[in-house]
Scaffold this motif. Structure first.
Motif, short mmCIF file in Angstrom:
data_model
loop_
_atom_site.label_atom_id
_atom_site.label_comp_id
_atom_site.label_asym_id
_atom_site.label_seq_id
_atom_site.Cartn_x
_atom_site.Cartn_y
_atom_site.Cartn_z
N ARG A 164 0.79 -1.22 0.00
CA ARG A 164 0.00 0.00 0.00
C ARG A 164 0.83 1.27 0.00
O ARG A 164 0.35 2.33 -0.35
CB ARG A 164 -0.96 -0.02 1.20
N ARG B 10 -5.03 -1.47 7.97
CA ARG B 10 -5.71 -0.78 6.86
C ARG B 10 -6.27 0.56 7.34
O ARG B 10 -6.12 1.58 6.65
CB ARG B 10 -6.82 -1.66 6.31
N ASN B 11 -6.89 0.57 8.51
CA ASN B 11 -7.43 1.82 9.03
C ASN B 11 -6.32 2.83 9.34
O ASN B 11 -6.49 4.04 9.15
CB ASN B 11 -8.26 1.55 10.29
N HIS C 23 -3.52 3.10 7.70
CA HIS C 23 -3.12 3.65 6.41
C HIS C 23 -4.13 4.67 5.90
O HIS C 23 -3.76 5.75 5.43
CB HIS C 23 -2.95 2.52 5.39
N LEU C 24 -5.40 4.34 6.00
CA LEU C 24 -6.44 5.26 5.53
C LEU C 24 -6.40 6.57 6.32
O LEU C 24 -6.55 7.66 5.74
CB LEU C 24 -7.81 4.61 5.65
N ASN C 25 -6.18 6.48 7.62
CA ASN C 25 -6.11 7.69 8.44
C ASN C 25 -4.90 8.53 8.09
O ASN C 25 -4.97 9.77 8.07
CB ASN C 25 -6.08 7.31 9.92
N ARG D 232 -3.46 8.67 5.15
CA ARG D 232 -3.75 9.29 3.86
C ARG D 232 -4.67 10.49 4.03
O ARG D 232 -4.49 11.51 3.35
CB ARG D 232 -4.37 8.27 2.92
N LYS D 233 -5.63 10.39 4.92
CA LYS D 233 -6.53 11.51 5.15
C LYS D 233 -5.78 12.70 5.72
O LYS D 233 -6.02 13.85 5.34
CB LYS D 233 -7.66 11.09 6.10
N GLU E 66 -1.66 10.29 -1.73
CA GLU E 66 -1.54 8.84 -1.81
C GLU E 66 -0.23 8.51 -2.49
O GLU E 66 0.09 9.03 -3.55
CB GLU E 66 -2.69 8.23 -2.60
#
Length: 208
Positions: free
Chosen positions: A71, A111-112, A114-116, A118-119, A124
């Motif tokens: 990722r 995963r969470n 990584h998403l946080n 990115r936010k 990305e």
């Protein structure tokens, strides 16, 4: 799709990211693992966690690193993500129900994370011009490398949800049920996404 094409796509995807089963103890992640092992032993002695929980948590670190690297495309960033995941898992260890799926639980945390990130960063990390394929642990021949770069380019054409689902199942090795738990959807949705992703890759790569 014929089984031999599925296997060919699976082998090609697997080659994109090298497997690493050891962590250098002189790195930040290595030092975190040493502290975590000690903390797990103390927690086991105090009956806060089971030995099985600690053993499986440590054993899953290589898979978490690969999941993170897929990722980010960056080894240092991936190790930082794994470190954050392990610390969060430790902090919330009481929330894990013994006998449930630790793989899905940890992958969801990662995963969470990584998403946080990115936010927060509003960006990305991408694998521009096949740079990810160029960082393989062993240098393939030119024709092989071209094939890997083509595969990486084909992956980018997939819808994000198909790409992530395919990688979870084919590269990260999650069962359909585990991937469904990580992504928060039905098992049938996972199977459909994987099938459609394989079909699109086969067409893009002219496999027959």
């Amino acid at each position: 799709m014929p089984r031999h094409i599925q296997d060919q796509i699976g082998r090609s995807l697997d080659e994109l990211i090298p497997r690493t089963d050891t962590v250098d103890i002189d790195t930040r992640l290595g030092r975190v693992l040493l502290r975590l092992r000690a903390a797990l032993l103390d927690a086991e002695a105090e009956r806060q966690v089971t030995k099985a929980f600690g053993d499986e948590l440590i054993a899953l670190v290589p898979r978490l690193r690969r999941f993170a690297y897929l990722r980010t495309g960056n080894a240092a960033e991936a190790d930082d993500m794994v470190q954050a995941t392990l610390m969060r898992a430790w902090e919330h260890r009481s929330q894990f129900a013994a006998g449930t799926n630790l793989v899905a639980w940890l992958f969801t945390i990662l995963r969470n994370t990584h998403l946080n990130q990115r936010k927060r960063l509003r960006r990305e990390v991408e694998d521009v011009d096949g740079a990810l394929a160029g960082r393989l642990s062993s240098a393939p021949d030119q024709e092989h490398r071209i094939a890997l770069v083509a595969l990486q380019a084909a992956l980018k054409t997939l819808p994000a949800e198909q790409r992530e689902t395919l990688l979870l199942v084919t590269v990260d090795g999650l069962m359909h049920e585990e991937a469904a738990a990580v992504l928060g959807c039905q098992v049938g949705t996972i199977k459909s996404r994987v099938s459609r992703a394989r079909d699109r890759l086969a067409i893009a790569l002219d496999l027959s």
